[in-house]
Write a protein that holds these residues in place. Structure first.
Motif, short mmCIF file in Angstrom:
data_model
loop_
_atom_site.label_atom_id
_atom_site.label_comp_id
_atom_site.label_asym_id
_atom_site.label_seq_id
_atom_site.Cartn_x
_atom_site.Cartn_y
_atom_site.Cartn_z
N HIS A 139 0.80 -1.21 0.00
CA HIS A 139 0.00 0.00 0.00
C HIS A 139 0.84 1.27 0.00
CE1 HIS A 139 -2.86 -3.07 1.48
NE2 HIS A 139 -3.70 -2.41 0.71
N PRO A 165 0.31 -2.75 -14.91
CA PRO A 165 0.70 -1.46 -14.33
C PRO A 165 0.51 -1.39 -12.82
CG PRO A 165 -0.58 -1.13 -16.32
CD PRO A 165 -0.61 -2.60 -16.04
N GLU A 166 -0.58 -1.96 -12.32
CA GLU A 166 -0.80 -1.92 -10.88
C GLU A 166 0.38 -2.53 -10.13
OE1 GLU A 166 -4.27 -1.48 -9.22
OE2 GLU A 166 -3.03 -1.27 -7.43
N ILE A 185 3.42 -2.88 -11.27
CA ILE A 185 4.62 -2.06 -11.47
C ILE A 185 4.61 -0.88 -10.51
CG2 ILE A 185 5.92 -0.71 -13.13
CD1 ILE A 185 4.83 -2.44 -15.33
N LEU A 186 3.44 -0.28 -10.37
CA LEU A 186 3.32 0.84 -9.43
C LEU A 186 3.75 0.41 -8.03
CD1 LEU A 186 2.30 3.51 -8.26
CD2 LEU A 186 -0.02 2.60 -8.34
N HIS A 244 7.57 -0.22 -7.89
CA HIS A 244 8.37 1.01 -7.90
C HIS A 244 8.32 1.72 -6.55
CE1 HIS A 244 9.40 2.05 -12.29
NE2 HIS A 244 9.24 0.74 -12.19
N ARG A 245 7.11 1.88 -6.04
CA ARG A 245 6.94 2.58 -4.77
C ARG A 245 7.68 1.85 -3.66
NH1 ARG A 245 0.70 3.42 -3.92
NH2 ARG A 245 1.05 1.22 -3.38
N GLU A 262 11.54 2.26 -3.79
CA GLU A 262 12.05 3.54 -3.29
C GLU A 262 11.95 3.61 -1.77
OE1 GLU A 262 13.67 5.70 -5.16
OE2 GLU A 262 13.35 4.29 -6.82
N GLY A 305 15.36 3.95 0.93
CA GLY A 305 15.50 4.83 2.08
C GLY A 305 15.72 4.08 3.37
N LEU A 332 19.31 2.65 3.64
CA LEU A 332 20.31 3.66 3.99
C LEU A 332 20.15 4.12 5.43
CD1 LEU A 332 20.36 5.50 0.60
CD2 LEU A 332 22.36 4.66 1.81
N LYS A 366 18.74 -2.13 -7.63
CA LYS A 366 19.61 -1.30 -6.81
C LYS A 366 19.55 -1.68 -5.34
CE LYS A 366 15.98 2.15 -7.36
NZ LYS A 366 15.67 3.50 -7.88
N PRO A 403 24.04 -0.74 -9.17
CA PRO A 403 23.62 -1.73 -10.15
C PRO A 403 24.37 -1.57 -11.46
CG PRO A 403 21.99 0.00 -9.97
CD PRO A 403 23.03 0.29 -8.94
N LEU A 429 18.94 11.45 0.32
CA LEU A 429 18.02 10.95 1.34
C LEU A 429 18.33 11.54 2.71
CD1 LEU A 429 17.78 7.35 0.01
CD2 LEU A 429 15.84 8.81 0.56
N LYS A 464 15.79 13.96 5.01
CA LYS A 464 15.43 13.64 6.40
C LYS A 464 15.70 14.80 7.33
CE LYS A 464 15.18 8.74 6.42
NZ LYS A 464 16.13 8.24 5.38
N LYS A 498 18.38 7.60 -11.30
CA LYS A 498 17.64 7.55 -10.06
C LYS A 498 17.81 8.80 -9.20
CE LYS A 498 21.31 4.45 -8.53
NZ LYS A 498 21.61 3.11 -8.06
N ASN A 518 7.87 8.98 -4.23
CA ASN A 518 8.78 8.81 -5.35
C ASN A 518 8.54 7.46 -6.02
OD1 ASN A 518 10.90 8.76 -7.12
ND2 ASN A 518 12.48 8.49 -5.53
N LEU A 519 8.26 7.49 -7.31
CA LEU A 519 8.09 6.24 -8.05
C LEU A 519 9.38 5.75 -8.67
CD1 LEU A 519 4.68 7.06 -9.77
CD2 LEU A 519 5.08 5.59 -7.79
N VAL A 526 1.62 3.74 -15.29
CA VAL A 526 1.77 3.69 -13.84
C VAL A 526 1.48 5.06 -13.24
CG1 VAL A 526 3.42 3.32 -11.97
CG2 VAL A 526 3.36 1.76 -13.92
N LEU A 559 -2.25 5.38 -13.13
CA LEU A 559 -2.82 4.57 -12.06
C LEU A 559 -2.61 5.24 -10.70
CD1 LEU A 559 -4.21 1.93 -12.55
CD2 LEU A 559 -2.16 0.73 -11.82
#
Lengths: 300, 300
Positions: free
Chosen positions: A97, A140-141, A143-144, A147-148, A151, A155, A158, A184, A206, B158, B162, B184, B203-204, B212, B215
Motif C-alpha cells: 500500500h 501497471p498496478e 509495477i506501481l 516502484h513505490r 524507493e 530509504g 540507507l 539497486k 547496479p 536521502l 530527512k 535515479k 517517489n516512483l 503507472v 494509475l
DNA sequence: ATAAAAATCATCCAAATCGTCCAAATCTTC
DNA sequence: GAAGATTTGGACGATTTGGATGATTTTTAT
C-alpha cells in the motif's frame, strides 16, 4: 534540552530508556557501554553506540525522539518473535500500500528489538519483494507497487546502515551488481550488512561492468585497495555471451592477487562456476554475514 | 567566515568539536590546550595543536572541515571559500575520488549554512554530474567514478530530505522518471525539494511507465489522490514512438481533472509539447522550487 | 583614516554532571 | 520462605558546563 549533535549525556540516555542516571553511569563504568569524556571528565555517549547498547540489551525505549528515532517505536510492545511469518506478512501489506512511514516504523522496531540487518534483508524485505515481483508481471498496478516499494526500501536500507557504529579502521570492501543487473536494492543491503560487521564498504551500484570491478579492485594506490569484493547477480544480460569468460578472468585474478571475492543473488546459478570451484557463493544475507565473521576471524 | 590561515579562534574549534565556547576557553586556561595570543589578548589556536588536543582526548569531531582534516578537504587543499564556483569545484573533486565522508561534510555544511536543497541540486550536485557524465564516455575509469558518485549522492539526497521537518498535512505530490529514463538521482532530489517545501512526496523512481503514473494519480481512493504530479525526463526510449502520444494523453487528462502536472529534466526538450502549451516546464530545481511556492500561494 | 559591525575578552551564575555512599529492591541459593 | 549477594535509584557536596553580560579587540565597509 537533549544534547545537540551526535552526543548524549548520561541523563539524556537514562531518560530515553527510562532508567536512573545512577544505573546508567555504573553501566558505563563497567564497560557495557562505550563512552568518551569531555576534557572536564563528563561522559558523552555516541548516538549509534547508545542504539547498539539498547539493542544488545533489548531495553525498552521510553523516549525515542532523544535517540533520533520516530515516536511510534516507543508505545508498541515488544514483538513476539514466534510469529515471524505473520510479521513479514504485515510488512508486505505496508509495502503493497505504499505506507512508507508504517514500513519504516515496522523495520526500525524490529531492528531495535535485536534483528540484524542481514535477518531483515532475508526476512521482511526479501519476502515482500518476492511477492511484489510476482505482481510486477501482472500489469501497471503491480509495477506501481514495485516502484513505490523499491524507493521506500532504498530509504530504509540507507537509514539502517547509518544506525550501526562505524569502524574507521575496519577492513575495506567494495562491490556492486553485475552488468545487466539493474536492481539497486541488493547492493544497498549488502553495503548495510558489511557496515554492520565493521567493514568500510563502497557501493558501485547496479549494472556495473566487470572492467569497472577490475579497475576498482586492482588500483595502483595500495591505500585504496579493498580487502574483499562482492558481486550481486539478480539478473543477467542474455545478449552478452562473453560475460562468463570475463567473470572467470576476474575471479582468477582475484585469487591470484589474494583478494577475497564473494558472489550472491537470485541469478547466481546462471553463471558458470566450474572453473572457480573455491569461490564463496551465498544464497542469503545471513549466510553472507556468517561468512564475514569467519573471514574476519581467519584474518586476524 | 570560519577560518583563515593556520590559526583557529576558540569559537571555531568549539563548533568543530561541538562544545561550548566557554568550556573551550576554560580548557585553554587550564593548559589542556596550548594557545598563543594576539597583541590585544585574543586566543589563537594552531591547527596542529587543535588536532593534537582532540586526538589526545578522543573527542568527537562534529565539523572536520574546520580543522582541515583529511576526511574533508585535504584532497583539495586549494579551495577558495569566497567563490561559489570554486566550492562546487571542491565538491566535484571529492566526488571524483569517491570521498563519501568529505562530500557529505561539504554538502551538509552548506545546507546548515543556509543553502536550500534546490540550490545544492542545481549547484554542486548537478555541476559535478555534468562533468562526471563526460568522463563516463571515456571508458571504465569514468564509469567507475560515475557509479561511485551516484551512490554517494543517493545517500546524501536521502539524508538531506530527512533533515527538513515533515508536514503531515501538506499537499500530496507524486512523481518519478519517465519510462526509458534510468537516472535515479533526479527523482530523489525532486522528492527532497518537495519535502523542503512542505509536500508529502512519493517517489516512483526511475523508468516509470506512463500507465503507472495514470494509475497512481487517478486512483479511486480520494484520500490517496495527489495534488501535484511531476515527471523527470533525463533520457528517452528512442525505440518507443508511441510515448509522445501517451504523454500527451496523460497531460490532457491531468488538465481535465484539475491535477497539476510539472515536468523537467535534461531531455525534456525532446518531448513534443505543442499540444499542451500551458504545461509548466522547469530547467532547474530552483525554478521548480519557485513554482512550488507560487503554486501553494495560489492554492490557499 | 574612521566609523560601524562582528568577534572575543574575562567574569559570573544556574543547571548539569561528577564520584561516592547508602538504603531499598531484586535476584540466588539453600 | 530466609539469608546472602547483587542491582537499583536517590542523595550529597564538589566540579564542570553552557549561556549571558558588558567591556575590549578585530574585522569590514565607507
Amino acid at each position: 534540552m537533549p544534547t545537540s549533535g551526535n552526543l548524549l549525556s548520561p541523563k539524556d540516555l537514562s531518560v530515553a530508556i527510562g532508567v536512573s542516571e545512577s544505573s546508567l553511569k555504573r553501566w558505563t563504568d563497567r564497560g557495557f557501554l562505550e563512552v568518551s569524556r569531555t576534557a572536564g571528565g563528563h561522559r558523552r555517549i555516541d548516538r549509534n553506540e547508545a542504539i547498539r547498547f539498547v539493542r544488545s540489551r533489548k531495553m525498552q525505549i521510553v523516549r525515542p525522539e532523544i535517540l533520533g528515532l520516530p515516536e511510534s517505536v516507543a508505545a508498541t510492545p515488544n514483538i513476539d518473535l514466534e510469529s515471524l511469518d505473520d510479521l513479514d506478512e504485515a510488512f508486505l501489506e505496508l509495502m503493497r500500500h505504499g505506507h512508507d512511514l508504517g514500513a519504516r516504523n515496522h523495520l526500525l522496531q524490529r531492528f531495535l528489538d535485536g534483528e540484524t540487518i542481514a535477518a531483515l534483508s532475508d526476512g521482511p524485505i526479501r519476502r515482500s519483494f518476492d511477492r511484489i515481483g510476482e505482481l510486477w508481471h501482472e500489469g501497471p498496478e503491480g509495477i506501481l507497487i514495485e516502484h513505490r516499494a523499491t524507493e521506500i526500501c532504498v530509504g530504509l536500507a540507507l537509514e539502517l546502515s547509518k544506525m550501526v557504529p562505524v569502524k574507521d579502521d575496519g577492513p575495506r570492501a567494495i562491490g556492486g551488481a553485475i552488468a545487466g543487473d539493474g536492481y539497486k536494492l541488493p547492493p544497498l543491503l549488502t553495503t548495510a550488512v558489511l557496515q554492520e560487521h565493521g567493514f568500510r564498504a563502497v557501493n558501485l551500484g547496479p549494472n556495473t561492468p566487470i572492467e569497472v570491478f577490475e579497475l576498482a579492485c586492482f588500483t595502483d594506490d595500495p591505500a585504496q585497495r579493498p580487502d574483499l569484493v562482492w558481486m550481486s547477480v539478480n539478473d543477467l544480460d542474455q545478449d552478452d555471451p562473453g560475460i562468463g569468460d570475463r567473470f572467470t578472468g576476474f575471479a582468477k585474478r582475484c585469487e591470484a592477487e589474494d583478494l577475497t571475492l564473494v558472489i550472491g543473488g537470485r541469478s547466481v546459478g546462471e553463471i558458470d562456476l566450474e572453473s572457480t570451484p573455491s569461490l564463496p557463493v551465498h544464497r542469503s544475507m545471513s549466510a553472507f554475514a556468517d561468512f564475514l565473521e569467519a573471514w574476519k576471524r581467519r584474518r586476524t
